[in-house]
Design a protein around this motif. Sequence first.
Motif, PDB file in Angstrom:
ATOM      1  N   ALA A   1       0.834  -1.203   0.000  1.00  6.22           N
ATOM      2  CA  ALA A   1       0.000   0.000   0.000  1.00  6.22           C
ATOM      3  C   ALA A   1       0.871   1.256   0.000  1.00  6.22           C
ATOM      4  O   ALA A   1       0.548   2.247  -0.671  1.00  6.22           O
ATOM      5  CB  ALA A   1      -0.924   0.001   1.215  1.00  6.22           C
ATOM      6  N   ARG A   2       1.961   1.209   0.745  1.00  7.37           N
ATOM      7  CA  ARG A   2       2.864   2.366   0.769  1.00  7.37           C
ATOM      8  C   ARG A   2       3.506   2.568  -0.601  1.00  7.37           C
ATOM      9  O   ARG A   2       3.622   3.706  -1.085  1.00  7.37           O
ATOM     10  CB  ARG A   2       3.937   2.162   1.842  1.00  7.37           C
ATOM     11  N   LEU A   3       3.938   1.479  -1.230  1.00  8.13           N
ATOM     12  CA  LEU A   3       4.521   1.588  -2.573  1.00  8.13           C
ATOM     13  C   LEU A   3       3.502   2.146  -3.568  1.00  8.13           C
ATOM     14  O   LEU A   3       3.831   2.977  -4.414  1.00  8.13           O
ATOM     15  CB  LEU A   3       5.003   0.217  -3.047  1.00  8.13           C
ATOM     16  N   LEU A   4       2.270   1.678  -3.447  1.00  6.94           N
ATOM     17  CA  LEU A   4       1.208   2.168  -4.335  1.00  6.94           C
ATOM     18  C   LEU A   4       1.000   3.657  -4.139  1.00  6.94           C
ATOM     19  O   LEU A   4       0.884   4.420  -5.108  1.00  6.94           O
ATOM     20  CB  LEU A   4      -0.085   1.410  -4.047  1.00  6.94           C
ATOM     21  N   ARG A   5       0.951   4.088  -2.891  1.00  2.83           N
ATOM     22  CA  ARG A   5       0.706   5.497  -2.587  1.00  2.83           C
ATOM     23  C   ARG A   5       1.867   6.380  -3.050  1.00  2.83           C
ATOM     24  O   ARG A   5       1.663   7.476  -3.569  1.00  2.83           O
ATOM     25  CB  ARG A   5       0.494   5.653  -1.077  1.00  2.83           C
ATOM     26  N   GLU A   6       3.104   5.906  -2.862  1.00  4.43           N
ATOM     27  CA  GLU A   6       4.269   6.733  -3.138  1.00  4.43           C
ATOM     28  C   GLU A   6       4.736   6.672  -4.593  1.00  4.43           C
ATOM     29  O   GLU A   6       5.254   7.650  -5.127  1.00  4.43           O
ATOM     30  CB  GLU A   6       5.420   6.315  -2.223  1.00  4.43           C
ATOM     31  N   ARG A   7       4.536   5.501  -5.244  1.00  9.59           N
ATOM     32  CA  ARG A   7       5.126   5.326  -6.568  1.00  9.59           C
ATOM     33  C   ARG A   7       4.145   4.878  -7.650  1.00  9.59           C
ATOM     34  O   ARG A   7       4.516   4.795  -8.823  1.00  9.59           O
ATOM     35  CB  ARG A   7       6.278   4.313  -6.493  1.00  9.59           C
ATOM     36  N   GLY A   8       2.917   4.534  -7.265  1.00  7.14           N
ATOM     37  CA  GLY A   8       1.935   4.109  -8.257  1.00  7.14           C
ATOM     38  C   GLY A   8       1.869   2.603  -8.415  1.00  7.14           C
ATOM     39  O   GLY A   8       2.728   1.866  -7.916  1.00  7.14           O
ATOM     40  N   ALA A   9       0.843   2.140  -9.140  1.00  5.72           N
ATOM     41  CA  ALA A   9       0.591   0.708  -9.281  1.00  5.72           C
ATOM     42  C   ALA A   9       1.742  -0.018  -9.968  1.00  5.72           C
ATOM     43  O   ALA A   9       2.013  -1.184  -9.667  1.00  5.72           O
ATOM     44  CB  ALA A   9      -0.712   0.482 -10.054  1.00  5.72           C
TER      45      ALA A   9
ATOM     46  N   GLY B   1     -11.310  14.307  -1.725  1.00  2.89           N
ATOM     47  CA  GLY B   1     -10.083  14.314  -0.935  1.00  2.89           C
ATOM     48  C   GLY B   1      -9.377  12.969  -0.971  1.00  2.89           C
ATOM     49  O   GLY B   1      -8.150  12.898  -1.134  1.00  2.89           O
ATOM     50  N   PHE B   2     -10.156  11.899  -0.833  1.00  2.00           N
ATOM     51  CA  PHE B   2      -9.575  10.566  -0.851  1.00  2.00           C
ATOM     52  C   PHE B   2      -8.994  10.247  -2.231  1.00  2.00           C
ATOM     53  O   PHE B   2      -7.878   9.734  -2.344  1.00  2.00           O
ATOM     54  CB  PHE B   2     -10.635   9.528  -0.493  1.00  2.00           C
ATOM     55  N   GLY B   3      -9.735  10.554  -3.273  1.00  2.00           N
ATOM     56  CA  GLY B   3      -9.271  10.258  -4.625  1.00  2.00           C
ATOM     57  C   GLY B   3      -7.997  10.996  -4.978  1.00  2.00           C
ATOM     58  O   GLY B   3      -7.063  10.420  -5.547  1.00  2.00           O
TER      59      GLY B   3
ATOM     60  N   LEU C   1      -4.523   4.168  -6.177  1.00  2.00           N
ATOM     61  CA  LEU C   1      -5.661   3.326  -5.826  1.00  2.00           C
ATOM     62  C   LEU C   1      -6.838   3.589  -6.752  1.00  2.00           C
ATOM     63  O   LEU C   1      -7.537   2.653  -7.168  1.00  2.00           O
ATOM     64  CB  LEU C   1      -6.079   3.582  -4.378  1.00  2.00           C
ATOM     65  N   ILE C   2      -7.076   4.839  -7.088  1.00  2.00           N
ATOM     66  CA  ILE C   2      -8.187   5.170  -7.983  1.00  2.00           C
ATOM     67  C   ILE C   2      -8.012   4.478  -9.322  1.00  2.00           C
ATOM     68  O   ILE C   2      -8.970   3.969  -9.912  1.00  2.00           O
ATOM     69  CB  ILE C   2      -8.273   6.710  -8.170  1.00  2.00           C
TER      70      ILE C   2
ATOM     71  N   ALA D   1     -20.805   9.266 -10.879  1.00  6.05           N
ATOM     72  CA  ALA D   1     -20.060   9.488 -12.118  1.00  6.05           C
ATOM     73  C   ALA D   1     -19.362  10.845 -12.105  1.00  6.05           C
ATOM     74  O   ALA D   1     -18.209  10.968 -12.537  1.00  6.05           O
ATOM     75  CB  ALA D   1     -21.007   9.391 -13.311  1.00  6.05           C
ATOM     76  N   ALA D   2     -20.053  11.859 -11.593  1.00  8.64           N
ATOM     77  CA  ALA D   2     -19.457  13.195 -11.542  1.00  8.64           C
ATOM     78  C   ALA D   2     -18.264  13.218 -10.591  1.00  8.64           C
ATOM     79  O   ALA D   2     -17.243  13.861 -10.873  1.00  8.64           O
ATOM     80  CB  ALA D   2     -20.499  14.219 -11.092  1.00  8.64           C
ATOM     81  N   GLY D   3     -18.379  12.523  -9.462  1.00  9.10           N
ATOM     82  CA  GLY D   3     -17.278  12.484  -8.505  1.00  9.10           C
ATOM     83  C   GLY D   3     -16.047  11.813  -9.093  1.00  9.10           C
ATOM     84  O   GLY D   3     -14.920  12.324  -8.978  1.00  9.10           O
ATOM     85  N   THR D   4     -16.262  10.679  -9.751  1.00 10.74           N
ATOM     86  CA  THR D   4     -15.142   9.965 -10.370  1.00 10.74           C
ATOM     87  C   THR D   4     -14.516  10.802 -11.475  1.00 10.74           C
ATOM     88  O   THR D   4     -13.293  10.924 -11.570  1.00 10.74           O
ATOM     89  CB  THR D   4     -15.616   8.621 -10.942  1.00 10.74           C
TER      90      THR D   4
END
Length: 221
Positions: free
Chosen positions: A17-25, A92-94, A100-101, A149-152
């Motif tokens: 999860a940290r790698l995903l957050r910091e560097r992407g999938a 904010g989360f996205g 993750l999105i 849909a608008a949020g995404t």
Amino acid sequence: MESTRGKARASIVEVAARLLRERGAGAVTIRAVAQEADTQAPTIYRFFEDKDALLDAVAEHVFAAYVAGKEAAEPSDDPLADLRAGWEAHLGFGLANPGLISLLLDPVRAARSPSMNTGMEVLRARMQRVAATGRLRVTERRAIELLHAAGTGTVLTLLSTPPQEQDPGFADAMYETVLRSILHEESLPEETAADAVRRGLPELRLTEAERTLLTEWMSRP
């Protein structure tokens, strides 16, 4: 034994999860996770069949924590205010979790995510409260689909736009457009002077101290 296995699996997921957050999938490979978690690839394969299975677990872990917070939030006396709070939390989360999105945009992965289903239930419950006031002029299903849909779309647009080129009023404009589509005109919330100033705050040339002071003044009853 199960407890030890559970802790080992949780540690691997946290590192991924940290790698995903910091560097992407793209950075979440079995080899990279094994190196960061100070373990061996065969250990990871004992928990996850492949990289996709690991990414599924990571997406579920991070999104579940976010949804749990939404579930725990006590509803206020104003269903529209709660709907707006949910919109802002979603943005904010996205924006804080671009990697993750990108995973959750995969419809197959999203469909098998319990947390995604729970998140939609939270949105459905909030929209039902709005509907109970008689303010909706469309079906609940349509209102939910439009807002979702608008949020995404808003998150993706902001993530794909360089910060210096972003329109600070874009997210608010999108939300207000959705409200005009789903609510009776007389039910639309009126914008106060403080709301208008707050919406334009990013464009004002203020120091951080001035911005903080102005925000505090606007928050006073």
